[in-house]
Design a protein around this motif. Structure first.
Motif, PDB file in Angstrom:
ATOM      1  N   PHE A 319       0.789  -1.228   0.000  1.00 30.24           N
ATOM      2  CA  PHE A 319       0.000   0.000   0.000  1.00 30.24           C
ATOM      3  C   PHE A 319       0.827   1.285   0.000  1.00 30.24           C
ATOM      4  O   PHE A 319       0.273   2.369   0.169  1.00 30.24           O
ATOM      5  CB  PHE A 319      -0.934   0.010   1.224  1.00 30.24           C
ATOM      6  CG  PHE A 319      -1.919  -1.121   1.241  1.00 30.24           C
ATOM      7  CD1 PHE A 319      -2.949  -1.173   0.325  1.00 30.24           C
ATOM      8  CD2 PHE A 319      -1.807  -2.148   2.174  1.00 30.24           C
ATOM      9  CE1 PHE A 319      -3.859  -2.218   0.338  1.00 30.24           C
ATOM     10  CE2 PHE A 319      -2.708  -3.197   2.193  1.00 30.24           C
ATOM     11  CZ  PHE A 319      -3.736  -3.238   1.270  1.00 30.24           C
ATOM     12  N   ALA A 320       2.139   1.166  -0.181  1.00 28.74           N
ATOM     13  CA  ALA A 320       2.992   2.362  -0.139  1.00 28.74           C
ATOM     14  C   ALA A 320       2.574   3.407  -1.164  1.00 28.74           C
ATOM     15  O   ALA A 320       2.608   4.613  -0.883  1.00 28.74           O
ATOM     16  CB  ALA A 320       4.454   1.973  -0.345  1.00 28.74           C
ATOM     17  N   THR A 321       2.152   2.963  -2.330  1.00 26.70           N
ATOM     18  CA  THR A 321       1.775   3.909  -3.390  1.00 26.70           C
ATOM     19  C   THR A 321       0.480   4.643  -3.076  1.00 26.70           C
ATOM     20  O   THR A 321       0.167   5.651  -3.707  1.00 26.70           O
ATOM     21  CB  THR A 321       1.623   3.176  -4.733  1.00 26.70           C
ATOM     22  OG1 THR A 321       0.664   2.126  -4.594  1.00 26.70           O
ATOM     23  CG2 THR A 321       2.958   2.578  -5.168  1.00 26.70           C
ATOM     24  N   LYS A 322      -0.302   4.132  -2.116  1.00 26.78           N
ATOM     25  CA  LYS A 322      -1.575   4.763  -1.765  1.00 26.78           C
ATOM     26  C   LYS A 322      -1.424   5.794  -0.645  1.00 26.78           C
ATOM     27  O   LYS A 322      -2.409   6.419  -0.234  1.00 26.78           O
ATOM     28  CB  LYS A 322      -2.600   3.696  -1.362  1.00 26.78           C
ATOM     29  CG  LYS A 322      -2.935   2.725  -2.490  1.00 26.78           C
ATOM     30  CD  LYS A 322      -4.018   1.763  -2.091  1.00 26.78           C
ATOM     31  CE  LYS A 322      -4.336   0.784  -3.209  1.00 26.78           C
ATOM     32  NZ  LYS A 322      -4.885   1.455  -4.404  1.00 26.78           N
ATOM     33  N   GLY A 323      -0.214   5.924  -0.122  1.00 24.55           N
ATOM     34  CA  GLY A 323       0.028   6.942   0.896  1.00 24.55           C
ATOM     35  C   GLY A 323       0.252   6.364   2.283  1.00 24.55           C
ATOM     36  O   GLY A 323      -0.189   5.255   2.592  1.00 24.55           O
ATOM     37  N   ASP A 324       0.930   7.139   3.132  1.00 25.27           N
ATOM     38  CA  ASP A 324       1.254   6.685   4.490  1.00 25.27           C
ATOM     39  C   ASP A 324       0.007   6.487   5.346  1.00 25.27           C
ATOM     40  O   ASP A 324      -0.002   5.635   6.236  1.00 25.27           O
ATOM     41  CB  ASP A 324       2.189   7.694   5.175  1.00 25.27           C
ATOM     42  CG  ASP A 324       3.589   7.666   4.581  1.00 25.27           C
ATOM     43  OD1 ASP A 324       3.929   6.650   3.941  1.00 25.27           O
ATOM     44  OD2 ASP A 324       4.336   8.652   4.752  1.00 25.27           O
TER      45      ASP A 324
END
Length: 441
Positions: A319-324
């Protein structure tokens, strides 16, 4: 001294090989030939592969050519062995993506021992031509050290993604072999998904779905009474249910059949309110990380602290690409899962059971009862040929019968509160977690 031989090609050969090794270990004189190159077909190489002791051959094709006297591989085998004193018959398996299991292979060898008629089918309940083989023995080939797990999820709830991460964690961080199959409903989002995971010290090269499970998880309480989830569980296996019902009452909310299976097979039963955790952490209905953490805690494959650390690393990667914020929400769900998991005490006898509502109205016709309902219960492969329409046509308007009732939360429209904002159309689907407002009840 192989007297009975099966000839086939494709992924079914691995299933045949597993079964042959099992039967040879029991003293049976059987064998198999895998056809790895079909065109051009080497007659000499094929004849050299046939043992001189062979007396009977069954050729399995995964196709049907209407009007032909036999399927392609069968005809080539007959032509190659012309003049030899070997009885050769042909049969079909796996049509319409039906399962091909070790039990089916055993049925073919049993058939060769008996009348051994040509043009048979295996794995199909053909009560019209009566050419299908009877499965007389259930063959279980999974080694004792192999753990078999099944996860029943709702399409778009993240179950499949979590199962993929779980099998990667096991395969990359232990010495165990790992395998995963995923069964998707044609409806995708909102449909039924079943994840089949195997891992162990022995080989897990088994190209058939799990039919004997050590662990089963139900990620949607609405599946209770609809699907046979406990059927495959071994004695002493584990069942986890995602439910808002407290552990002290969870057993009473199972059907009587499920209760009897749990008591008779001494199944360990756990419950967790994953939807509550997902809602609290802002994930809506995506309960995948909660159930993933619960699985690792109960299974004990890895130490709990190590498992949680690896799960969080997988979440970060996924989920890194979806934001912290999304990553932290999932981390919070994992942290809450362990303390929310509760063991259900199993009573010695049944006092109260859940009566599942009918899937099909009593007024429905024969086609709905004989075909649609078994399909809705994921038992379509068991439908006999005689129940299908003889000309291939289907009745119209059957979709109205399918009221799946799988939504975790359903909006209730209150006319006096409605301001015609139209949000119910956009958000009140089977995957939306609706909160109370001035115009939703």
């Amino acid at each position: 001294m192989q007297k009975k031989v099966i000839i086939a090609m494709g992924s079914g050969c691995d299933t045949i090989e597993h079964t042959v090794n099992y039967l040879v270990g029991k003293g049976e004189k059987v064998g198999a030939i895998k056809v790895r190159l079909y065109r051009p077909f080497s007659v000499k190489a094929f004849i050299d592969a046939v043992p001189t002791s062979c007396k009977k051959i069954a050729v399995l094709d995964r196709t049907k050519e209407p009007g032909a006297i036999g399927e392609p591989l069968f005809l080539d085998v007959v032509a190659s062995l012309a003049g030899k004193d070997i009885k050769i018959i042909g049969g079909r398996y796996g049509l319409s993506s039906k399962e091909f299991t070790p039990s089916h292979v055993k049925a073919v060898f049993d058939h060769l021992e008996g009348k051994a008629f040509h043009n048979f089918t295996v794995g199909i309940n053909d009560d019209v031509t009566n050419l299908s083989l009877e499965i007389k023995e259930k063959v279980r080939l999974a080694p004792e050290d192999v753990v078999n797990c099944m996860f029943w999820g709702l399409g778009a709830d993240g179950t499949v993604g979590a199962a993929k991460n779980s099998i990667k964690i096991i395969g990359e961080n232990t010495d165990k072999n790992a395998q995963a199959y995923f069964v998707y409903d044609s409806k995708k989002s909102g449909g039924v998904t079943v994840s089949h995971l195997r891992f162990g010290d022995s080989s897990v090269n088994m190209p058939w779905l799990i039919d004997e499970a050590d662990f089963v998880a139900c990620h949607n309480q609405a599946y209770i009474g609809k699907y046979d989830m406990l059927g495959p569980i071994k004695e002493g296996g584990t069942f986890i249910l995602n439910s808002h019902i407290h552990a002290t009452e969870a057993f009473e909310h199972l059907t009587q059949e499920m209760q009897e299976e749990i008591i008779d097979r001494k199944i360990k039963f756990y419950t967790i309110d994953a939807l509550k955790i997902a809602e609290e952490t802002g994930l809506g209905i995506r309960i995948n990380t909660v159930m993933q953490a619960a699985f690792f805690k109960v299974s004990g494959i890895l130490p709990e602290a190590e498992a949680i650390e690896l799960i969080k690393k997988a979440i970060k990667k996924t989920f890194a690409t979806k934001g912290d914020d999304i990553v932290k929400m999932n981390w919070a769900s994992v942290d809450k899962a362990a303390e929310a998991l509760e063991k259900v005490e199993i009573p010695a006898s049944i006092t109260k059971s859940f009566a599942a509502p009918e899937l099909i109205p009593a007024s429905a016709g024969d086609f709905a009862r004989d075909v649609i309902e078994p399909v809705m219960r994921l038992q379509g492969d068991d439908i006999p040929v005689s129940k299908m329409s003889f000309d291939g046509t289907l009745p119209l308007g059957t979709a109205v019968l399918e009221k799946r009732g799988v939504a975790p939360v359903v909006a209730s429209w209150v006319s006096e509160n409605c301001i015609q904002c139209n949000q119910c159309v956009a958000w009140a689907g089977p995957f939306s977690f609706l909160t109370s407002s001035s115009h939703f009840n």
